[in-house]
Enzyme design. Structure first.
Site, PDB file in Angstrom:
ATOM      1  N   HIS A 233       0.857  -1.193   0.000  1.00 39.69           N
ATOM      2  CA  HIS A 233       0.000   0.000   0.000  1.00 39.69           C
ATOM      3  C   HIS A 233       0.889   1.237   0.000  1.00 39.69           C
ATOM      4  O   HIS A 233       1.621   1.465   0.966  1.00 39.69           O
ATOM      5  CB  HIS A 233      -0.893   0.000   1.259  1.00 39.69           C
ATOM      6  CG  HIS A 233      -1.653   1.281   1.482  1.00 39.69           C
ATOM      7  ND1 HIS A 233      -1.714   1.912   2.695  1.00 39.69           N
ATOM      8  CD2 HIS A 233      -2.384   2.037   0.636  1.00 39.69           C
ATOM      9  CE1 HIS A 233      -2.467   3.002   2.603  1.00 39.69           C
ATOM     10  NE2 HIS A 233      -2.872   3.109   1.363  1.00 39.69           N
ATOM     11  N   MET A 375      -2.601  -3.332  10.783  1.00 40.01           N
ATOM     12  CA  MET A 375      -1.481  -4.259  10.912  1.00 40.01           C
ATOM     13  C   MET A 375      -1.735  -5.350  11.954  1.00 40.01           C
ATOM     14  O   MET A 375      -0.963  -6.305  12.039  1.00 40.01           O
ATOM     15  CB  MET A 375      -0.200  -3.494  11.249  1.00 40.01           C
ATOM     16  CG  MET A 375      -0.283  -2.701  12.523  1.00 40.01           C
ATOM     17  SD  MET A 375       1.318  -2.011  12.932  1.00 40.01           S
ATOM     18  CE  MET A 375       0.892  -0.310  13.185  1.00 40.01           C
ATOM     19  N   HIS A 397     -12.175   1.655   0.990  1.00 41.57           N
ATOM     20  CA  HIS A 397     -10.750   1.416   0.707  1.00 41.57           C
ATOM     21  C   HIS A 397     -10.003   0.925   1.937  1.00 41.57           C
ATOM     22  O   HIS A 397      -8.820   0.657   1.883  1.00 41.57           O
ATOM     23  CB  HIS A 397     -10.092   2.665   0.139  1.00 41.57           C
ATOM     24  CG  HIS A 397      -9.625   3.644   1.188  1.00 41.57           C
ATOM     25  ND1 HIS A 397     -10.426   4.097   2.200  1.00 41.57           N
ATOM     26  CD2 HIS A 397      -8.432   4.257   1.356  1.00 41.57           C
ATOM     27  CE1 HIS A 397      -9.733   4.949   2.955  1.00 41.57           C
ATOM     28  NE2 HIS A 397      -8.528   5.057   2.470  1.00 41.57           N
ATOM     29  N   ALA A 399     -10.495   0.237   6.608  1.00 45.99           N
ATOM     30  CA  ALA A 399     -11.387   0.240   7.762  1.00 45.99           C
ATOM     31  C   ALA A 399     -11.815   1.673   8.051  1.00 45.99           C
ATOM     32  O   ALA A 399     -12.938   1.932   8.476  1.00 45.99           O
ATOM     33  CB  ALA A 399     -10.670  -0.352   8.968  1.00 45.99           C
TER      34      ALA A 399
HETATM   35  P1  5GP Z   1      -5.382   5.444   3.520  1.00 39.80           P
HETATM   36  O1  5GP Z   1      -5.335   5.117   2.080  1.00 39.80           O
HETATM   37  O2  5GP Z   1      -6.608   6.248   3.851  1.00 39.80           O
HETATM   38  O3  5GP Z   1      -4.149   6.130   3.946  1.00 39.80           O
HETATM   39  O4  5GP Z   1      -5.473   4.069   4.308  1.00 39.80           O
HETATM   40  C1  5GP Z   1      -6.244   3.025   3.837  1.00 39.80           C
HETATM   41  C2  5GP Z   1      -6.562   1.998   4.895  1.00 39.80           C
HETATM   42  O5  5GP Z   1      -5.428   1.184   5.153  1.00 39.80           O
HETATM   43  C3  5GP Z   1      -6.935   2.516   6.263  1.00 39.80           C
HETATM   44  O6  5GP Z   1      -8.273   2.934   6.323  1.00 39.80           O
HETATM   45  C4  5GP Z   1      -6.667   1.329   7.157  1.00 39.80           C
HETATM   46  O7  5GP Z   1      -7.840   0.557   7.355  1.00 39.80           O
HETATM   47  C5  5GP Z   1      -5.668   0.502   6.376  1.00 39.80           C
HETATM   48  N1  5GP Z   1      -4.366   0.335   7.063  1.00 39.80           N
HETATM   49  C6  5GP Z   1      -3.617   1.282   7.683  1.00 39.80           C
HETATM   50  N2  5GP Z   1      -2.474   0.750   8.153  1.00 39.80           N
HETATM   51  C7  5GP Z   1      -2.489  -0.569   7.824  1.00 39.80           C
HETATM   52  C8  5GP Z   1      -1.569  -1.657   8.016  1.00 39.80           C
HETATM   53  O8  5GP Z   1      -0.484  -1.535   8.572  1.00 39.80           O
HETATM   54  N3  5GP Z   1      -1.930  -2.874   7.516  1.00 39.80           N
HETATM   55  C9  5GP Z   1      -3.114  -3.082   6.871  1.00 39.80           C
HETATM   56  N4  5GP Z   1      -3.373  -4.302   6.394  1.00 39.80           N
HETATM   57  N5  5GP Z   1      -3.991  -2.072   6.676  1.00 39.80           N
HETATM   58  C10 5GP Z   1      -3.689  -0.837   7.138  1.00 39.80           C
HETATM   59 MN    MN Z   2      -1.334   7.126   0.760  1.00 40.59          MN
HETATM   60 MN    MN Z   3      -4.016   4.848   0.642  1.00 38.82          MN
END
Ligand code: 5GP
Ligand code: MN
Ligand code: MN
Length: 474
Positions: A233, A375, A397, A399
């Site tokens: 990501h 995580m 996208h 939680a």
């Molecule tokens: P964003 O794109 O808004 O920055 O984050 C997207 C989503 O990634 C968040 O809403 C959260 O649910 C998820 N997320 C954040 N940190 C982690 C991580 O370390 N591991 C995983 N699997 N998901 C994460």
């Molecule tokens: Mn980002």
């Molecule tokens: Mn993101």
């Protein structure tokens, strides 16, 4: 305060148009999620509904929370022929931030046997944290080639495999990118940042398929219970951030000049058919290519590490999809197909089966929708639905945050979070204890609940639940 919301059904809430709202606002959530959602989401969703040329409705996904101008989890489409606008704040600062998952064919037991060493090797290979560097540095010509070529450029350079491209949005290369619309400052920030994760909630995670919801689709995607994925990501790093910052600034006077009355400064936007609107689109598409190239390179780094541990295993790409974009798409609104500029900010495109944008291998099932959780809890793979199409074929996208970074920092210590997760067999590698505290699993909403609602709302269907084994965190 849910008093201004009309409940349409089990998972749909409407903000009726009042004042100068041009269309209603629609929030997809169940009762529990709507109660827990911060009030700002409804307010921001309503404000977006006041922008010129918006069609159908201003949407918020089940994981929505407060964002800059547009809510995170916001979806809005604009018609260029009806004075429609493009908004830098409607895309977000991390242009084309997104998720890719690679299949490994390895089992949880294979990973457990080498887990500590693998975590260390990944942490050593994957540049993470503020200002991290990969050793790749681009000169002017290379920068422009990357901004036009995206993941296809990365593959040409030897970072990635040609077969990856059809499993990436836009075949790995966003058309209409214009490096001349990208400032020198943005390019300068990116010169040494290709192939880096960056900070915050960006991650490279080793995940186990813990549960399959939809056996047929899972099989078609290559998802097998007890097997392991590599999921990445991240987005367009300094380049995207610089572009977002500059255009937000420049769109403010442009909006005034175009006679657009902004509900608030953060919603700065410009008519699609204006010079600055066109410049933003050229720059934003270049930033999409930057993100696609970046994830392709990171995928290559992960493959190099896995190759040392498991030389007999290939890591084919399941899919790569962004959640911060503005894309031109054809949608039927008011009984006729129209070319719309669809903004998804913290929302994942979720095309159903048979969509022409999907490669042959995925046409039968629909598009994989890759969702982060945290995580410490889990993540999900969903699939776009043919009968769906709600919110212009979009889904959640992640939680979504349940508390601010600031509040999380007060509540947890990074070291403690890492130790607690290690007890549970989840290895975290991060240069920043502070970052880990901000990203503590408890700072996020319950991802299982969010995707269950996404499914019930008809946005996307659950395919598999994933649990983390190793997380390299920015
Ligand atoms: P964003 O794109 O808004 O920055 O984050 C997207 C989503 O990634 C968040 O809403 C959260 O649910 C998820 N997320 C954040 N940190 C982690 C991580 O370390 N591991 C995983 N699997 N998901 C994460
Ligand atoms: Mn980002
Ligand atoms: Mn993101």
């Amino acid at each position: 305060d849910t008093s201004k919301l009309t409940r349409i059904d089990d998972t749909t809430w409407q903000i009726d148009p009042t004042g100068d709202m041009r269309v209603p606002g629609i929030i997809f959530a169940d009762e529990a999620l709507i109660e827990a959602m911060d009030d700002k989401v409804a307010e921001q969703t309503a404000n977006v509904a006041r922008l010129p040329g918006i069609v159908q409705a201003s949407y918020a996904m089940p994981d929505a929370h407060w964002g800059y101008g547009f809510p995170i989890g916001g979806v809005a489409a604009f018609d260029p022929d009806e004075g429609g606008v493009v908004s830098a704040g409607g895309v977000g600062f991390d242009v084309s931030c997104g998720v890719r998952s690679l299949l490994t064919g390895l089992t949880v037991a294979d990973i457990r046997a080498v887990q500590e060493r693998l975590a260390d090797a990944l942490a050593a290979q994957i540049p993470a944290g503020v200002g991290s560097r990969s050793g790749i540095s681009l000169n002017r010509q290379e920068m422009d080639a990357m901004l036009v070529g995206g993941a296809a450029w990365a593959v040409e350079q030897g970072w990635g495999e040609p077969e990856d491209l059809e499993r990436i949005e836009e075949m790995g290369r966003m058309a209409g990118a214009d490096p001349d619309c990208v400032s020198e400052q943005a390019k300068k920030r990116q010169r040494r940042e290709m192939g880096t994760l960056g900070s915050g909630n960006h991650y490279l995670e080793i995940q186990a398929v813990e549960k399959v919801f939809d056996a047929e689709t899972a099989a078609a995607f290559g998802l097998v219970e007890g097997e392991v994925l590599v999921t990445i990501h991240c987005g367009s790093r300094g380049l995207g951030h610089q572009i977002g910052t500059e255009f937000l600034r420049d769109m403010l006077p442009a909006a005034a000049e175009a006679g657009i009355r902004l509900p608030e400064r953060e919603l700065a936007c410009a008519p699609i058919h204006s010079p600055i609107g066109q410049r933003y689109l050229g720059a934003m598409r270049a930033a999409i290519n930057c993100a696609l190239a970046n994830r392709e390179i990171l995928g290559h780094f992960a493959r190099e590490v896995f190759d040392r541990f498991f030389p007999e295993h290939r890591l084919p790409l399941l899919y790569d999809v962004s959640h911060n974009t503005c894309k031109v798409e054809t949608h039927t609104v008011g009984g006729r197909p129209r070319q719309l500029y669809v903004h998804r900010k913290g929302a994942t495109r979720a095309f159903g089966p048979a969509h022409s944008e999907l490669p042959e291998a995925l046409r039968g099932e629909g598009q994989p929708v890759l969702i982060g959780g945290s995580m410490g809890t889990g993540s999900h793979v969903l699939v776009g639905m043919g009968t769906g199409g709600k919110g212009f074929y979009s889904a959640c996208h992640g939680a979504g945050r349940a508390m601010s970074r600031h509040a999380a920092l007060k509540r947890w210590h990074g070291r403690q979070v890492v130790d607690d997760l290690a007890e549970r067999g989840i290895l975290i590698r991060s240069p920043s204890a502070r970052g880990v505290a901000e990203e503590a699993p408890g700072a996020y909403k319950d991802v299982d609940q969010v995707v269950e609602v996404a499914e019930r709302a008809g946005l996307a269907r659950r395919v598999a639940r994933l649990t983390p084994l190793i997380c390299v965190k920015g």
